[in-house]
Design a protein around this motif. Structure first.
Motif, PDB file in Angstrom:
ATOM      1  N   LEU A   6    -100.363  19.277-119.375  1.00 27.47           N
ATOM      2  CA  LEU A   6     -99.657  20.508-119.740  1.00 27.47           C
ATOM      3  C   LEU A   6     -98.345  20.627-118.976  1.00 27.47           C
ATOM      4  O   LEU A   6     -97.385  21.212-119.473  1.00 27.47           O
ATOM      5  N   GLY A   7     -98.315  20.095-117.777  1.00 24.97           N
ATOM      6  CA  GLY A   7     -97.115  20.113-116.956  1.00 24.97           C
ATOM      7  C   GLY A   7     -97.304  19.236-115.743  1.00 24.97           C
ATOM      8  O   GLY A   7     -98.432  18.997-115.317  1.00 24.97           O
ATOM      9  N   GLY A   8     -96.195  18.764-115.173  1.00 25.18           N
ATOM     10  CA  GLY A   8     -96.283  17.900-114.014  1.00 25.18           C
ATOM     11  C   GLY A   8     -95.116  18.069-113.067  1.00 25.18           C
ATOM     12  O   GLY A   8     -94.793  17.157-112.319  1.00 25.18           O
ATOM     13  N   CYS A   9     -94.505  19.254-113.058  1.00 20.63           N
ATOM     14  CA  CYS A   9     -93.355  19.516-112.202  1.00 20.63           C
ATOM     15  C   CYS A   9     -93.824  20.190-110.913  1.00 20.63           C
ATOM     16  O   CYS A   9     -94.672  21.084-110.944  1.00 20.63           O
ATOM     17  N   GLY A  10     -93.284  19.748-109.790  1.00 16.73           N
ATOM     18  CA  GLY A  10     -93.639  20.388-108.527  1.00 16.73           C
ATOM     19  C   GLY A  10     -92.787  21.606-108.252  1.00 16.73           C
ATOM     20  O   GLY A  10     -91.659  21.730-108.734  1.00 16.73           O
ATOM     21  N   ALA A  11     -93.338  22.525-107.498  1.00 19.54           N
ATOM     22  CA  ALA A  11     -92.633  23.680-106.908  1.00 19.54           C
ATOM     23  C   ALA A  11     -92.313  24.792-107.904  1.00 19.54           C
ATOM     24  O   ALA A  11     -92.713  25.934-107.717  1.00 19.54           O
ATOM     25  N   TRP A  12     -91.535  24.511-108.942  1.00 21.76           N
ATOM     26  CA  TRP A  12     -91.223  25.522-109.956  1.00 21.76           C
ATOM     27  C   TRP A  12     -91.023  24.820-111.290  1.00 21.76           C
ATOM     28  O   TRP A  12     -90.718  23.626-111.332  1.00 21.76           O
ATOM     29  N   PRO A  13     -91.194  25.540-112.399  1.00 19.87           N
ATOM     30  CA  PRO A  13     -91.018  24.909-113.710  1.00 19.87           C
ATOM     31  C   PRO A  13     -89.542  24.764-114.059  1.00 19.87           C
ATOM     32  O   PRO A  13     -88.695  25.509-113.570  1.00 19.87           O
ATOM     33  N   THR A  14     -89.253  23.800-114.903  1.00 12.93           N
ATOM     34  CA  THR A  14     -87.904  23.631-115.434  1.00 12.93           C
ATOM     35  C   THR A  14     -87.912  24.011-116.912  1.00 12.93           C
ATOM     36  O   THR A  14     -88.954  24.366-117.472  1.00 12.93           O
ATOM     37  N   ALA A  18     -93.428  22.310-117.390  1.00 15.74           N
ATOM     38  CA  ALA A  18     -94.236  23.268-116.651  1.00 15.74           C
ATOM     39  C   ALA A  18     -94.687  22.636-115.333  1.00 15.74           C
ATOM     40  O   ALA A  18     -94.560  21.426-115.117  1.00 15.74           O
ATOM     41  N   CYS A  19     -95.214  23.453-114.454  1.00 16.91           N
ATOM     42  CA  CYS A  19     -95.788  22.934-113.222  1.00 16.91           C
ATOM     43  C   CYS A  19     -97.150  22.305-113.512  1.00 16.91           C
ATOM     44  O   CYS A  19     -97.558  22.153-114.657  1.00 16.91           O
ATOM     45  N   SER A  20     -97.854  21.931-112.454  1.00 15.32           N
ATOM     46  CA  SER A  20     -99.108  21.206-112.609  1.00 15.32           C
ATOM     47  C   SER A  20    -100.066  21.932-113.542  1.00 15.32           C
ATOM     48  O   SER A  20    -100.297  23.136-113.411  1.00 15.32           O
ATOM     49  N   GLY A  21    -100.629  21.188-114.466  1.00 21.70           N
ATOM     50  CA  GLY A  21    -101.624  21.719-115.385  1.00 21.70           C
ATOM     51  C   GLY A  21    -102.181  20.595-116.234  1.00 21.70           C
ATOM     52  O   GLY A  21    -101.410  19.814-116.815  1.00 21.70           O
ATOM     53  N   TYR A  22    -103.503  20.505-116.305  1.00 20.20           N
ATOM     54  CA  TYR A  22    -104.146  19.373-116.981  1.00 20.20           C
ATOM     55  C   TYR A  22    -105.401  19.862-117.690  1.00 20.20           C
ATOM     56  O   TYR A  22    -106.195  20.616-117.122  1.00 20.20           O
ATOM     57  N   LEU A  23    -105.570  19.435-118.903  1.00 15.65           N
ATOM     58  CA  LEU A  23    -106.763  19.746-119.676  1.00 15.65           C
ATOM     59  C   LEU A  23    -107.609  18.481-119.769  1.00 15.65           C
ATOM     60  O   LEU A  23    -107.120  17.439-120.229  1.00 15.65           O
ATOM     61  N   VAL A  24    -108.841  18.558-119.325  1.00 15.18           N
ATOM     62  CA  VAL A  24    -109.757  17.419-119.360  1.00 15.18           C
ATOM     63  C   VAL A  24    -110.922  17.779-120.276  1.00 15.18           C
ATOM     64  O   VAL A  24    -111.572  18.819-120.087  1.00 15.18           O
ATOM     65  N   GLU A  25    -111.191  16.912-121.261  1.00 18.92           N
ATOM     66  CA  GLU A  25    -112.200  17.188-122.271  1.00 18.92           C
ATOM     67  C   GLU A  25    -113.231  16.064-122.314  1.00 18.92           C
ATOM     68  O   GLU A  25    -112.885  14.885-122.216  1.00 18.92           O
ATOM     69  N   HIS A  26    -114.487  16.466-122.483  1.00 27.43           N
ATOM     70  CA  HIS A  26    -115.566  15.495-122.659  1.00 27.43           C
ATOM     71  C   HIS A  26    -116.723  16.189-123.360  1.00 27.43           C
ATOM     72  O   HIS A  26    -117.149  17.276-122.957  1.00 27.43           O
ATOM     73  N   GLU A  27    -117.213  15.563-124.426  1.00 30.47           N
ATOM     74  CA  GLU A  27    -118.363  16.076-125.185  1.00 30.47           C
ATOM     75  C   GLU A  27    -118.158  17.532-125.602  1.00 30.47           C
ATOM     76  O   GLU A  27    -119.084  18.345-125.559  1.00 30.47           O
ATOM     77  N   GLY A  28    -116.925  17.870-125.985  1.00 29.58           N
ATOM     78  CA  GLY A  28    -116.638  19.215-126.458  1.00 29.58           C
ATOM     79  C   GLY A  28    -116.400  20.244-125.371  1.00 29.58           C
ATOM     80  O   GLY A  28    -116.089  21.405-125.674  1.00 29.58           O
ATOM     81  N   PHE A  29    -116.540  19.844-124.104  1.00 28.70           N
ATOM     82  CA  PHE A  29    -116.319  20.759-122.974  1.00 28.70           C
ATOM     83  C   PHE A  29    -114.876  20.624-122.524  1.00 28.70           C
ATOM     84  O   PHE A  29    -114.370  19.516-122.332  1.00 28.70           O
ATOM     85  N   MET A 210    -101.170   7.747-112.876  1.00 29.07           N
ATOM     86  CA  MET A 210    -100.246   8.713-113.448  1.00 29.07           C
ATOM     87  C   MET A 210     -99.625   9.506-112.311  1.00 29.07           C
ATOM     88  O   MET A 210    -100.332  10.101-111.504  1.00 29.07           O
ATOM     89  N   LEU A 211     -98.301   9.509-112.254  1.00 31.46           N
ATOM     90  CA  LEU A 211     -97.565  10.232-111.226  1.00 31.46           C
ATOM     91  C   LEU A 211     -97.288  11.651-111.702  1.00 31.46           C
ATOM     92  O   LEU A 211     -96.886  11.863-112.848  1.00 31.46           O
ATOM     93  N   THR A 212     -97.477  12.608-110.807  1.00 25.81           N
ATOM     94  CA  THR A 212     -97.256  14.004-111.180  1.00 25.81           C
ATOM     95  C   THR A 212     -96.688  14.765-109.993  1.00 25.81           C
ATOM     96  O   THR A 212     -96.525  14.209-108.901  1.00 25.81           O
ATOM     97  N   HIS A 213     -96.358  16.050-110.211  1.00 17.89           N
ATOM     98  CA  HIS A 213     -95.809  16.923-109.173  1.00 17.89           C
ATOM     99  C   HIS A 213     -94.485  16.384-108.636  1.00 17.89           C
ATOM    100  O   HIS A 213     -94.167  16.540-107.466  1.00 17.89           O
ATOM    101  N   LEU A 214     -93.686  15.756-109.483  1.00 19.83           N
ATOM    102  CA  LEU A 214     -92.362  15.295-109.061  1.00 19.83           C
ATOM    103  C   LEU A 214     -91.469  16.506-108.776  1.00 19.83           C
ATOM    104  O   LEU A 214     -91.537  17.522-109.475  1.00 19.83           O
ATOM    105  N   TRP A 215     -90.655  16.370-107.740  1.00 14.57           N
ATOM    106  CA  TRP A 215     -89.710  17.444-107.413  1.00 14.57           C
ATOM    107  C   TRP A 215     -88.775  17.672-108.593  1.00 14.57           C
ATOM    108  O   TRP A 215     -88.335  16.706-109.233  1.00 14.57           O
ATOM    109  N   PRO A 216     -88.468  18.930-108.933  1.00 19.02           N
ATOM    110  CA  PRO A 216     -87.588  19.184-110.086  1.00 19.02           C
ATOM    111  C   PRO A 216     -86.294  18.389-109.996  1.00 19.02           C
ATOM    112  O   PRO A 216     -85.630  18.355-108.953  1.00 19.02           O
ATOM    113  N   GLY A 217     -85.946  17.742-111.095  1.00 20.35           N
ATOM    114  CA  GLY A 217     -84.740  16.940-111.159  1.00 20.35           C
ATOM    115  C   GLY A 217     -84.930  15.478-110.812  1.00 20.35           C
ATOM    116  O   GLY A 217     -83.994  14.682-110.969  1.00 20.35           O
TER     117      GLY A 217
END
Length: 258
Positions: A6-14, A18-29, A210-217
């Motif tokens: 959903l997002g992978g930006c550190g500190a603030w959104p650009t 968006a900032c950190s956010g991840y949806l993990v799905e398995h067996e409908g959950f 997978m790299l995430t939370h990169l500093w904006p810019g």
């Protein structure tokens, strides 16, 4: 197991991330991990708010949990509220965001399930192992295991021998990589570089990084190149809408937590 970024930006959104956010799905959950700033609109690109079965928060910084508030508002104030949402968080990590509204307003919208990093518990179909990893506030590194796959996620962390332990044999290491080659001295104990994330993924024998939370810019190509100095397997950089399907068929044993 499927991971949607959903997002992978550190500190603030650009404007584009968006900032950190991840949806993990398995067996409908559907498990929402770290609903940081601006992640709710990205979640709504994929599902309605009542489709989420649980939330897991790694630590209490707002770029990892601020959008829990609008998520709970959208659920709790709807004409037909869904069942209370389980919210798993380190002790005290969700206090500030939950205090944004008077307690009675959203009291029926969630059930807070606090844990200590180092605990093991189940969230739906996911066996969840946690580690206390170094950050400015208590942060839980998380390993999610199903019979088909293993996802390891650092939250935000500084250098620690527990990171490759967390990610040992994982199908994907989702690692914070705030900086490319060097962390400013004052923050060095609490954040990672893309280069070190690559080293940890290699030490862990992870299948993907997978790299995430990169500093904006930050240039994602530069982060990718730095991680690739040590890690020769596939590398992605988190971007909204990126979907990764994880499966190995036999499972990996979970290491001892703590």
């Amino acid at each position: 197991m499927r991971l949607t970024v959903l997002g992978g930006c550190g500190a603030w959104p650009t404007a584009r991330q968006a900032c950190s956010g991840y949806l993990v799905e398995h067996e409908g959950f559907r498990l929402l991990i770290d609903p940081g700033y601006a992640t709710l609109p990205r979640l709504l690109d994929h599902h309605t708010v009542d489709a989420i079965d649980a939330v897991l928060i790694s630590h209490g910084h707002p770029d990892h949990c601020a959008d829990l508030n609008p998520l709970l508002r959208a659920r709790g104030l709807s004409d037909t509220p869904p069942p209370a949402l389980p919210v798993h968080a380190p002790r005290g990590a969700a206090d500030a965001v939950l205090a944004l509204d008077k307690p009675s307003m959203l009291a029926d919208a969630y059930r807070l399930r606090e844990f200590q990093p180092g605990d093991r518990f189940d969230i739906g179909p996911f066996r969840t192992d946690t580690w206390l990893l170094p950050h400015f506030v208590p942060n839980a590194g998380v390993r999610l295991t199903t019979p088909e796959a293993v996802l390891a996620y650092t939250g935000d962390t500084g250098p620690s021998p527990d990171v490759p332990r967390l990610a040992r044999g994982a199908d994907l290491l989702l690692s914070e990589a705030t900086y490319v080659h060097e962390v400013p001295t004052a923050d060095a104990p609490y954040l990672l570089t893309a280069r070190l994330a690559g080293q940890y993924a290699s030490q862990a024998g992870a299948a993907r990084l997978m790299l995430t939370h990169l500093w904006p810019g930050t240039d994602p190509n530069a982060a990718h190149e730095a991680a690739a100095e040590a890690f020769r397997s596939p590398i992605d950089v988190a971007a909204p809408g990126l979907v990764t399907d994880l499966a190995h068929g036999s499972g990996h044993p979970a290491p001892t937590t703590g």
